[in-house]
Design a protein around this motif. Structure first.
Motif, PDB file in Angstrom:
ATOM      1  N   LEU A   1     -51.223  -4.292 -67.549  1.00 58.84           N
ATOM      2  CA  LEU A   1     -50.945  -5.252 -66.481  1.00 58.84           C
ATOM      3  C   LEU A   1     -49.814  -6.279 -66.461  1.00 58.84           C
ATOM      4  O   LEU A   1     -50.138  -7.411 -67.229  1.00 58.84           O
ATOM      5  CB  LEU A   1     -52.200  -5.807 -65.641  1.00 58.84           C
ATOM      6  CG  LEU A   1     -52.250  -6.334 -64.284  1.00 58.84           C
ATOM      7  CD1 LEU A   1     -51.724  -5.482 -63.398  1.00 58.84           C
ATOM      8  CD2 LEU A   1     -53.539  -6.928 -63.938  1.00 58.84           C
ATOM      9  N   PHE A   2     -48.762  -6.332 -65.648  1.00 61.19           N
ATOM     10  CA  PHE A   2     -47.662  -7.134 -65.759  1.00 61.19           C
ATOM     11  C   PHE A   2     -47.483  -7.754 -64.496  1.00 61.19           C
ATOM     12  O   PHE A   2     -47.573  -7.379 -63.508  1.00 61.19           O
ATOM     13  CB  PHE A   2     -46.512  -6.477 -66.132  1.00 61.19           C
ATOM     14  CG  PHE A   2     -45.944  -6.507 -67.608  1.00 61.19           C
ATOM     15  CD1 PHE A   2     -44.998  -7.307 -68.208  1.00 61.19           C
ATOM     16  CD2 PHE A   2     -46.495  -5.397 -68.331  1.00 61.19           C
ATOM     17  CE1 PHE A   2     -44.522  -7.131 -69.463  1.00 61.19           C
ATOM     18  CE2 PHE A   2     -46.425  -5.462 -69.775  1.00 61.19           C
ATOM     19  CZ  PHE A   2     -45.211  -6.371 -70.206  1.00 61.19           C
ATOM     20  N   VAL A   3     -47.594  -9.294 -64.739  1.00 62.04           N
ATOM     21  CA  VAL A   3     -47.151 -10.233 -63.447  1.00 62.04           C
ATOM     22  C   VAL A   3     -45.887 -10.621 -63.690  1.00 62.04           C
ATOM     23  O   VAL A   3     -45.401 -11.501 -64.820  1.00 62.04           O
ATOM     24  CB  VAL A   3     -48.303 -11.329 -63.387  1.00 62.04           C
ATOM     25  CG1 VAL A   3     -48.102 -11.980 -61.916  1.00 62.04           C
ATOM     26  CG2 VAL A   3     -49.514 -10.545 -63.306  1.00 62.04           C
ATOM     27  N   ILE A   4     -44.976 -10.868 -62.874  1.00 60.21           N
ATOM     28  CA  ILE A   4     -43.442 -11.105 -62.956  1.00 60.21           C
ATOM     29  C   ILE A   4     -42.983 -11.968 -61.808  1.00 60.21           C
ATOM     30  O   ILE A   4     -43.331 -11.692 -60.720  1.00 60.21           O
ATOM     31  CB  ILE A   4     -42.552  -9.828 -63.133  1.00 60.21           C
ATOM     32  CG1 ILE A   4     -43.040  -9.010 -64.309  1.00 60.21           C
ATOM     33  CG2 ILE A   4     -41.102 -10.331 -63.291  1.00 60.21           C
ATOM     34  CD1 ILE A   4     -42.238  -7.736 -64.422  1.00 60.21           C
ATOM     35  N   SER A   5     -42.148 -12.839 -61.874  1.00 68.78           N
ATOM     36  CA  SER A   5     -41.782 -13.643 -60.729  1.00 68.78           C
ATOM     37  C   SER A   5     -40.574 -13.161 -60.168  1.00 68.78           C
ATOM     38  O   SER A   5     -39.966 -12.291 -60.508  1.00 68.78           O
ATOM     39  CB  SER A   5     -41.467 -15.155 -61.416  1.00 68.78           C
ATOM     40  OG  SER A   5     -40.120 -14.771 -62.364  1.00 68.78           O
TER      41      SER A   5
ATOM     42  N   CYS B   1     -45.177  -8.246 -58.593  1.00 68.05           N
ATOM     43  CA  CYS B   1     -44.139  -9.119 -58.319  1.00 68.05           C
ATOM     44  C   CYS B   1     -44.487 -10.364 -57.510  1.00 68.05           C
ATOM     45  O   CYS B   1     -45.140 -10.086 -56.355  1.00 68.05           O
ATOM     46  CB  CYS B   1     -42.843  -8.621 -57.465  1.00 68.05           C
ATOM     47  SG  CYS B   1     -41.491  -9.735 -57.182  1.00 68.05           S
ATOM     48  N   VAL B   2     -44.464 -11.506 -58.073  1.00 61.72           N
ATOM     49  CA  VAL B   2     -45.155 -12.864 -57.442  1.00 61.72           C
ATOM     50  C   VAL B   2     -43.745 -13.651 -56.781  1.00 61.72           C
ATOM     51  O   VAL B   2     -42.945 -14.307 -57.293  1.00 61.72           O
ATOM     52  CB  VAL B   2     -45.776 -13.550 -58.296  1.00 61.72           C
ATOM     53  CG1 VAL B   2     -46.628 -14.943 -57.597  1.00 61.72           C
ATOM     54  CG2 VAL B   2     -46.780 -12.626 -58.764  1.00 61.72           C
TER      55      VAL B   2
ATOM     56  N   PRO C   1     -41.786  -8.937 -52.809  1.00 59.30           N
ATOM     57  CA  PRO C   1     -42.618  -9.203 -53.530  1.00 59.30           C
ATOM     58  C   PRO C   1     -44.093  -8.537 -53.028  1.00 59.30           C
ATOM     59  O   PRO C   1     -44.268  -8.109 -52.029  1.00 59.30           O
ATOM     60  CB  PRO C   1     -42.836 -10.870 -53.618  1.00 59.30           C
ATOM     61  CG  PRO C   1     -42.680 -10.955 -52.240  1.00 59.30           C
ATOM     62  CD  PRO C   1     -41.638 -10.131 -51.926  1.00 59.30           C
ATOM     63  N   ASP C   2     -45.002  -8.448 -54.085  1.00 62.52           N
ATOM     64  CA  ASP C   2     -46.215  -8.066 -53.921  1.00 62.52           C
ATOM     65  C   ASP C   2     -46.935  -8.824 -53.083  1.00 62.52           C
ATOM     66  O   ASP C   2     -47.751  -8.635 -52.305  1.00 62.52           O
ATOM     67  CB  ASP C   2     -47.166  -7.420 -55.031  1.00 62.52           C
ATOM     68  CG  ASP C   2     -46.435  -6.117 -55.491  1.00 62.52           C
ATOM     69  OD1 ASP C   2     -46.667  -5.117 -55.168  1.00 62.52           O
ATOM     70  OD2 ASP C   2     -45.480  -6.434 -56.468  1.00 62.52           O
ATOM     71  N   VAL C   3     -47.118 -10.189 -53.674  1.00 58.53           N
ATOM     72  CA  VAL C   3     -47.904 -11.227 -52.924  1.00 58.53           C
ATOM     73  C   VAL C   3     -47.061 -12.665 -53.114  1.00 58.53           C
ATOM     74  O   VAL C   3     -45.945 -12.764 -53.791  1.00 58.53           O
ATOM     75  CB  VAL C   3     -49.180 -11.386 -53.947  1.00 58.53           C
ATOM     76  CG1 VAL C   3     -50.160 -10.410 -53.626  1.00 58.53           C
ATOM     77  CG2 VAL C   3     -48.895 -11.788 -55.278  1.00 58.53           C
ATOM     78  N   VAL C   4     -47.552 -13.621 -52.664  1.00 57.38           N
ATOM     79  CA  VAL C   4     -46.829 -15.047 -52.601  1.00 57.38           C
ATOM     80  C   VAL C   4     -47.872 -15.890 -53.209  1.00 57.38           C
ATOM     81  O   VAL C   4     -48.990 -15.848 -52.599  1.00 57.38           O
ATOM     82  CB  VAL C   4     -46.227 -15.521 -51.668  1.00 57.38           C
ATOM     83  CG1 VAL C   4     -44.956 -14.945 -51.239  1.00 57.38           C
ATOM     84  CG2 VAL C   4     -47.080 -15.486 -50.310  1.00 57.38           C
ATOM     85  N   MET C   5     -47.837 -16.966 -53.968  1.00 55.84           N
ATOM     86  CA  MET C   5     -48.589 -18.009 -54.327  1.00 55.84           C
ATOM     87  C   MET C   5     -48.054 -19.214 -54.005  1.00 55.84           C
ATOM     88  O   MET C   5     -46.740 -19.517 -54.041  1.00 55.84           O
ATOM     89  CB  MET C   5     -49.324 -17.764 -55.943  1.00 55.84           C
ATOM     90  CG  MET C   5     -49.681 -16.421 -56.153  1.00 55.84           C
ATOM     91  SD  MET C   5     -51.414 -16.519 -55.585  1.00 55.84           S
ATOM     92  CE  MET C   5     -52.398 -17.182 -56.729  1.00 55.84           C
TER      93      MET C   5
ATOM     94  N   SER D   1     -41.678 -19.359 -60.783  1.00 55.23           N
ATOM     95  CA  SER D   1     -42.543 -19.357 -62.194  1.00 55.23           C
ATOM     96  C   SER D   1     -43.737 -19.967 -62.103  1.00 55.23           C
ATOM     97  O   SER D   1     -44.907 -19.301 -62.561  1.00 55.23           O
ATOM     98  CB  SER D   1     -41.480 -20.280 -63.254  1.00 55.23           C
ATOM     99  OG  SER D   1     -40.301 -19.616 -63.452  1.00 55.23           O
ATOM    100  N   ALA D   2     -43.982 -21.193 -61.205  1.00 57.99           N
ATOM    101  CA  ALA D   2     -45.187 -21.719 -60.965  1.00 57.99           C
ATOM    102  C   ALA D   2     -46.244 -20.527 -60.493  1.00 57.99           C
ATOM    103  O   ALA D   2     -47.376 -20.503 -60.674  1.00 57.99           O
ATOM    104  CB  ALA D   2     -45.066 -22.850 -60.608  1.00 57.99           C
ATOM    105  N   ALA D   3     -45.786 -20.121 -59.458  1.00 61.58           N
ATOM    106  CA  ALA D   3     -46.513 -19.043 -58.613  1.00 61.58           C
ATOM    107  C   ALA D   3     -47.022 -17.819 -59.432  1.00 61.58           C
ATOM    108  O   ALA D   3     -48.049 -17.442 -59.459  1.00 61.58           O
ATOM    109  CB  ALA D   3     -45.922 -18.556 -57.218  1.00 61.58           C
ATOM    110  N   THR D   4     -45.983 -17.382 -60.328  1.00 59.70           N
ATOM    111  CA  THR D   4     -46.591 -16.422 -61.199  1.00 59.70           C
ATOM    112  C   THR D   4     -47.609 -16.934 -62.290  1.00 59.70           C
ATOM    113  O   THR D   4     -48.535 -16.173 -62.371  1.00 59.70           O
ATOM    114  CB  THR D   4     -45.522 -15.873 -61.967  1.00 59.70           C
ATOM    115  OG1 THR D   4     -44.341 -15.539 -60.996  1.00 59.70           O
ATOM    116  CG2 THR D   4     -45.690 -14.740 -63.056  1.00 59.70           C
ATOM    117  N   ALA D   5     -47.491 -17.995 -62.816  1.00 62.46           N
ATOM    118  CA  ALA D   5     -48.808 -18.654 -63.482  1.00 62.46           C
ATOM    119  C   ALA D   5     -49.987 -18.752 -62.914  1.00 62.46           C
ATOM    120  O   ALA D   5     -51.162 -18.103 -63.397  1.00 62.46           O
ATOM    121  CB  ALA D   5     -48.350 -19.814 -64.283  1.00 62.46           C
ATOM    122  N   LEU D   6     -50.135 -19.147 -61.472  1.00 59.26           N
ATOM    123  CA  LEU D   6     -51.104 -19.070 -60.820  1.00 59.26           C
ATOM    124  C   LEU D   6     -51.670 -17.562 -60.473  1.00 59.26           C
ATOM    125  O   LEU D   6     -53.008 -17.456 -60.469  1.00 59.26           O
ATOM    126  CB  LEU D   6     -51.004 -19.819 -59.462  1.00 59.26           C
ATOM    127  CG  LEU D   6     -50.549 -21.213 -59.221  1.00 59.26           C
ATOM    128  CD1 LEU D   6     -50.198 -21.777 -58.010  1.00 59.26           C
ATOM    129  CD2 LEU D   6     -51.243 -22.070 -60.096  1.00 59.26           C
TER     130      LEU D   6
END
Length: 676
Positions: free
Chosen positions: A274-278, A314-315, A356-360, A400-405
């Motif tokens: 599972l990969f989460v990418i900014s 993608c975040v 993106p898939d989602v936003v944080m 970057s911060a959104a991806t970490a969250l």
């Protein structure tokens, strides 16, 4: 005998509900958060002013309390407490991130040390890990050290150092553990963290990676980490490039390697990942007075590679941060609940996956009279600094911060349901997302399916709801199926390409009689289909979603009064030409075929009368073309694809009446495997 000042301090501390380290020093005027009895609040404020206490204009009102901020000395506050007797509690007023970034190093260290005593590391023998593919992580920070073993720091190249010279990785490490530290560090409650960290360094201390090697750098980093131990991992990467733009959503060598790694066909260990990418960040200097959303939507600010990878999450970034210091001129650029000014968007409207898939949360910017807007620590997220002990705290923001969250939220979900596949966690997490009211304000009054395009391009499916994701994983009103399908088989005609092999039918466990009794009551059915494709990024495949993906799957819901045989016959007609499906078949679906049938994650909502849904209880998963079918590979009949189906039923206030019947029906769920 105690001094008067000691008695005063003891009395105030007895009412103090913030961390002890935040108790104001004696002898100076300080801001105090004062909790008052609601009925006596106005009277208290009138009298306390006479004692020299200065109050700010804002107040919070709760059922039994009123909260105000008063500025005074220990003696003044104590005098008010003794004289008027309506103070229920005292606390430190909440501050913005810029306060912590601006205080001296010794004060930062004191705050970090106070929080350190409240942190409780994982108790699990086999915790999950967030693997940060970044600039490394500083090891000696007291808020990180309990969660990062020295042996869990790696690098893509053996000659690279393991420390974090740039600071970016350490900032994301803090967010991956705690989220935004601003509310956490101001509380006085234990901090429970169930996961740990790994560092896989992909950014050199000096210079840059050669562009054509970016996919190989990530591959080397993944291999280095996985050689250490077999663990449950969430790979989090906030490193992207704009050198591939414009790509218009088409695959690049880097995004294709991400798709290979997630599918488990690349790397020394063949496993799904599972990969989460900014999504990448906008150029701040481009904002010269125009509406910031129009600049974010510009094709020059399209999502950076490799975030368009089909299988990754993608975040992008949105923001709720709009409060700025009183002495700071200007105003926040983005309204609360809207796109963060730093977030890139998708320039493509069809054909390639929704990204993106989602936003944080990614922070906000400040706009003064003259452009461009500026970033400000008050509208950023508080996190750990790599320069400890010189600096303990710093701020960061953007995607970057959104991806970490997002990595933190995903990993916490996976901790609760460790048996679920990566494809499943992706499906549940993304499907839990919803657009905020501010995001939906950009829609017309009665939106058509095409009107949702801009929302998908900016926000993906919206802001994930962690509580909803957990309910989806645990609630009988959510059906989760992890299954496999053999999509293609050799043709019996000599020299012909392979043909479709099978489809799977799921009889949804609806309590038909209850739904019929609800009649015209509107219910919502949300369906999510998730699979990891194996990529084929050849030049010919770059222009076709049917030739890039190894397999493509679709889901269909039967029409009212359409039995399984009729339903199957209709699907068979569409198998070879999926885009020929008549528009009328989309009736009731909110997003529609054009937005649903792209990429390897498909989500749509059906809304209609409960009595209608009672007759639509067959859901099919079937293949359409992919390169496994178009290429003459010898073992095509042996190719198996994993897929996940998540079905959520929202019947509003009547859910409780449906729960028991659906739970019983799931135990006898009928899954039919049908040859095409």
């Amino acid at each position: 005998m105690q001094s008067i000042s000691a008695i005063v301090e003891a009395g105030l501390r007895a009412l103090w509900r913030s961390p002890a380290a935040k108790f104001p020093a004696h002898g100076e005027v300080h801001p105090w958060e004062i909790w008052l009895e609601r009925a006596e609040a106005d009277r208290f404020l009138e009298r306390a002013v006479a004692l020299g206490i200065r109050f700010e204009g804002d107040r919070l009102q709760f059922p039994e309390d009123v909260v105000v901020v008063g500025h005074g000395t220990h003696d003044q506050i104590a005098d008010a407490v003794r004289s008027f007797g309506t103070v229920k509690a005292l606390a430190a007023p909440s501050v913005l991130s810029d306060y912590f970034e601006g205080i001296p190093p010794e004060e930062q260290a004191a705050w970090a040390q106070a929080m350190e005593g409240l942190v409780q590391p994982p108790h699990s023998v086999n915790p999950r890990f967030i693997t940060l593919l970044d600039s490394g992580i500083g090891l000696n920070h007291p808020l990180i050290q309990p969660f990062l073993d020295p042996v869990d720091r790696h690098a893509a190249e053996p000659g690279w150092g393991l420390n974090d010279v740039h600071g970016h990785g350490t900032q994301l490490a803090g967010l991956s553990l705690y989220g935004d530290l601003l509310p956490v560090i101001q509380s006085n409650v234990p901090v429970h963290i169930g996961h740990r960290l790994e560092s896989a360094k992909i950014i050199p201390d000096a210079g840059q990676n050669p562009h054509h090697l970016l996919g190989a750098v990530v591959l080397n980093a993944v291999n280095a980490v996985e050689a250490n131990a077999e663990r449950g991992r969430t790979f989090s990467m906030a490193s992207t490039t704009d050198e591939d733009t414009p790509h218009d959503g088409a695959p690049t060598s880097w995004s294709s390697e991400i798709d290979q790694l997630t599918a488990g066909v690349s790397g020394n260990q063949h496993r799904q990942r599972l990969f989460v990418i900014s999504a990448g960040n906008t150029d701040q200097n481009r904002f010269q007075g125009a509406d910031y959303l129009s600049i974010c939507d510009d094709p020059d600010h399209e999502i950076e590679s490799p975030a368009q990878a089909w299988n990754s999450i993608c975040v992008g970034a949105y923001t709720e941060k709009v409060r700025i210091p009183a002495d700071l001129p200007g105003q926040a650029v983005a309204l609360p609940g809207d796109l963060a000014p730093s977030s890139r968007t998708a320039s493509w409207s069809s054909h390639w996956p929704i990204k993106p898939d989602v936003v944080m949360e990614g922070g906000n910017w400040v706009q003064d009279r003259l452009p461009p807007p500026m970033k400000h620590s008050a509208l950023s997220l508080l996190t750990t600094d790599h320069q400890y002990p010189l600096r303990s705290l710093t701020t960061t923001a953007d995607t970057s911060a959104a991806t970490a969250l997002a990595a933190k939220a995903i990993t916490e979900l996976w901790e609760d349901y460790p048996h679920l596949w990566p494809e499943t966690i992706r499906a549940i997490f993304v499907s839990s997302a919803r657009w905020t009211r501010q995001m939906k304000s950009h829609l017309p009054a009665n939106p058509s399916k095409g009107d949702f395009t801009r929302l998908f391009q900016r926000y993906g499916y919206g802001v994930p709801d962690e509580a909803r994701a957990r309910r989806s994983a645990a609630n009988a009103l959510s059906l989760i199926v992890q299954d496999t399908i053999n999509p293609y088989r050799p043709s019996t005609t000599a020299g012909a390409e392979p043909i479709h092999n099978q489809m799977k039918f799921f009889q949804l466990p609806w309590p038909k009689e209850v739904l019929r009794q609800l009649g015209a009551t509107e219910v919502t059915l949300r369906v999510t289909l998730s699979t990891f494709i194996e990529p084929n990024p050849s030049e010919a495949a770059r222009g076709s979603k049917f030739r890039y993906a190894s397999h493509n799957l679709r889901f269909k819901l039967n029409r009212a009064n359409e039995n399984q045989a009729q339903f199957q016959a209709r699907i068979n007609k569409l198998a070879d030409d999926p885009d020929a499906e008549p528009v009328a078949d989309n009736d009731g679906w909110i997003f529609g075929r054009n937005r649903r049938d792209v990429g390897s994650l498909h989500i749509d909502e059906f809304r209609g009368p409960a009595s209608d849904l009672a007759r639509r209880n067959l859901l099919a998963v079937h293949p359409v073309a992919g390169w496994w079918k178009s290429k003459s590979i010898k073992d095509v009949g042996q190719k198996t694809a994993r897929f996940v189906l998540v079905v959520e039923l929202d019947a509003g206030a009547v859910e409780a009446d449906l729960y028991t019947e659906i739970e019983a029906a799931i135990a006898n769920l009928n899954i039919a495997q049908i040859a095409v």
